[in-house]
Design a protein around this motif. Structure first.
Motif, short mmCIF file in Angstrom:
data_model
loop_
_atom_site.label_atom_id
_atom_site.label_comp_id
_atom_site.label_asym_id
_atom_site.label_seq_id
_atom_site.Cartn_x
_atom_site.Cartn_y
_atom_site.Cartn_z
N MET A 127 1.04 -1.40 -0.35
CA MET A 127 -0.24 0.10 0.22
C MET A 127 0.94 1.21 -0.36
O MET A 127 1.97 1.09 0.81
CB MET A 127 -0.92 -0.01 1.60
N LYS A 128 0.57 2.54 -0.73
CA LYS A 128 0.95 3.65 -0.56
C LYS A 128 1.36 4.37 0.71
O LYS A 128 0.24 3.82 1.63
CB LYS A 128 1.00 4.10 -1.95
N LEU A 129 2.06 4.75 0.69
CA LEU A 129 2.05 5.27 2.00
C LEU A 129 0.84 6.53 2.06
O LEU A 129 0.43 6.59 3.65
CB LEU A 129 4.11 6.00 2.02
N LEU A 130 0.94 7.40 1.45
CA LEU A 130 -0.33 8.09 1.46
C LEU A 130 -1.28 7.34 1.64
O LEU A 130 -2.55 8.10 2.37
CB LEU A 130 0.09 9.16 0.13
N THR A 131 -2.22 6.44 1.02
CA THR A 131 -3.23 5.94 0.86
C THR A 131 -3.17 5.07 2.44
O THR A 131 -4.05 4.91 3.02
CB THR A 131 -3.08 4.42 -0.67
N LEU A 132 -2.41 4.22 3.00
CA LEU A 132 -2.07 4.12 4.00
C LEU A 132 -2.39 4.93 5.67
O LEU A 132 -2.85 4.80 6.33
CB LEU A 132 -0.70 3.61 4.69
N ALA A 133 -1.27 6.00 5.02
CA ALA A 133 -1.36 7.93 6.16
C ALA A 133 -3.32 7.61 5.97
O ALA A 133 -4.28 8.23 7.13
CB ALA A 133 -0.95 8.39 5.55
N ARG A 134 -3.88 8.24 5.14
CA ARG A 134 -5.48 8.14 4.87
C ARG A 134 -6.13 7.41 5.54
O ARG A 134 -7.24 7.34 6.54
CB ARG A 134 -5.64 8.47 3.70
N ASP A 135 -5.76 6.06 5.26
CA ASP A 135 -6.50 5.34 6.13
C ASP A 135 -6.30 5.26 7.45
O ASP A 135 -7.08 4.77 8.40
CB ASP A 135 -6.18 3.40 5.32
N LEU A 136 -5.42 5.60 7.59
CA LEU A 136 -4.93 5.09 9.16
C LEU A 136 -5.73 6.16 10.34
O LEU A 136 -5.96 5.98 11.08
CB LEU A 136 -3.78 5.38 9.95
N GLN A 137 -6.38 6.92 9.98
CA GLN A 137 -7.71 7.97 10.04
C GLN A 137 -8.76 7.77 11.18
O GLN A 137 -9.15 7.73 12.05
CB GLN A 137 -8.38 9.06 9.35
N ARG A 138 -8.81 5.96 10.77
CA ARG A 138 -10.02 4.75 11.36
C ARG A 138 -9.48 4.00 12.34
O ARG A 138 -8.25 3.25 11.65
CB ARG A 138 -10.39 4.51 9.97
N ARG A 139 -9.65 3.43 13.27
CA ARG A 139 -10.05 3.26 14.36
C ARG A 139 -9.06 1.62 14.19
O ARG A 139 -8.25 1.06 14.22
CB ARG A 139 -10.29 2.89 15.99
N LYS A 140 -10.28 1.64 12.98
CA LYS A 140 -10.40 -0.48 12.73
C LYS A 140 -8.97 -0.20 11.44
O LYS A 140 -8.74 -1.76 11.79
CB LYS A 140 -11.63 -0.40 12.07
#
Length: 258
Positions: A1-14
């Motif tokens: 997963m690209k770093l930007l996509t991962l950072a966006r995704d990590l805004q969610r607890r799950k």
């Protein structure tokens, strides 16, 4: 997963729980993360970051640790940031595996967070617990995720070194009983911490866990059942109850080990 996509995704607890990662945002948080022993996936910076001496030093620190640095547009960076006025830098780190440390020889102190939901308060409490030598901080059910971006930012880097973890009431209860840890709870109706009896310095337990609870809801049923003593802060007549982070700090200082 690209770093930007991962950072966006990590805004969610799950997503944080699934990926085992978190976001540290802002210059100070990223500096602290780079200075810590935690594993770092990568650093994101916007187009203008690195124009001053401090930001250049941060980038040098990332390179020294061989941490990938990705420069992206300001628009893309804002989409991954959680603050209203981003500082142009964030890092994705790996959540460390932490277990509740057993008591060692000498005084031991644990801090139990009972359904505390405000991330700023929880971050401040962790920062204070680390400064006052608390052995570990435990987030009990109903407490905000310790790796929420605002919690991370509010700890000012303390979370990267201080043992902090989430646990169930059953696990904590078992631990306390197995290790003969006394459990007290902060409560406005409790015995004043500056009272001579039974809280004088020489009579306080060597192994002690302190529960602090949600200001509005008060002690949960589980906290009430586990605590053998309720303690309060002496205040002038008519004073309102204190913010939970302030109260926790005062009590931790009063009950600190050593």
């Amino acid at each position: 997963m690209k770093l930007l996509t991962l950072a966006r995704d990590l805004q969610r607890r799950k997503a944080r729980e699934r990926q085992g990662c978190f976001v540290a945002e802002g210059v100070r948080s990223v500096e602290a993360l780079l200075a810590s022993s935690l594993s770092i996936v990568g650093v994101l910076v916007d187009e203008s970051f690195g124009e001053d001496e401090r930001s250049r030093a941060l980038l040098d620190a990332a390179r020294a640790r061989s941490v990938p640095v990705k420069r992206i547009s300001e628009t893309d960076f804002t989409s991954a940031a959680s603050t209203e006025s981003p500082q142009g830098v964030l890092a994705v780190g790996e959540i460390p595996s932490v277990t509740l440390p057993a008591p060692t020889y000498g005084p031991t102190r644990y801090l139990l967070l009972d359904a505390l939901q405000d991330p700023g308060n929880v971050g401040t409490i962790i920062r204070t617990a680390a400064a006052l030598g608390v052995t570990a901080t435990v987030a009990l059910p109903g407490t905000v995720d310790l790796w929420n971006a605002k919690v991370v930012r509010s700890t000012m880097g303390a979370l990267f070194a201080h043992p902090a973890l989430a646990a169930s009431w059953q696990d904590v209860t078992t631990f306390i009983r197995e290790h003969d840890v006394s459990c007290w709870a902060a409560d406005a109706d409790g015995v004043r911490i500056d009272s001579d009896v039974p809280l004088r310095q020489d009579s306080r337990p060597t192994r002690l866990a302190l529960i602090v609870s949600n200001e509005g809801a008060g002690l949960s049923a589980q906290a009430s059942a586990l605590a053998t003593q309720r303690v309060a802060i002496g205040m002038v007549a008519g004073a309102e109850s204190l913010n939970v982070a302030v109260a926790a700090g005062i009590l931790m200082h009063a009950l600190r080990a050593g």
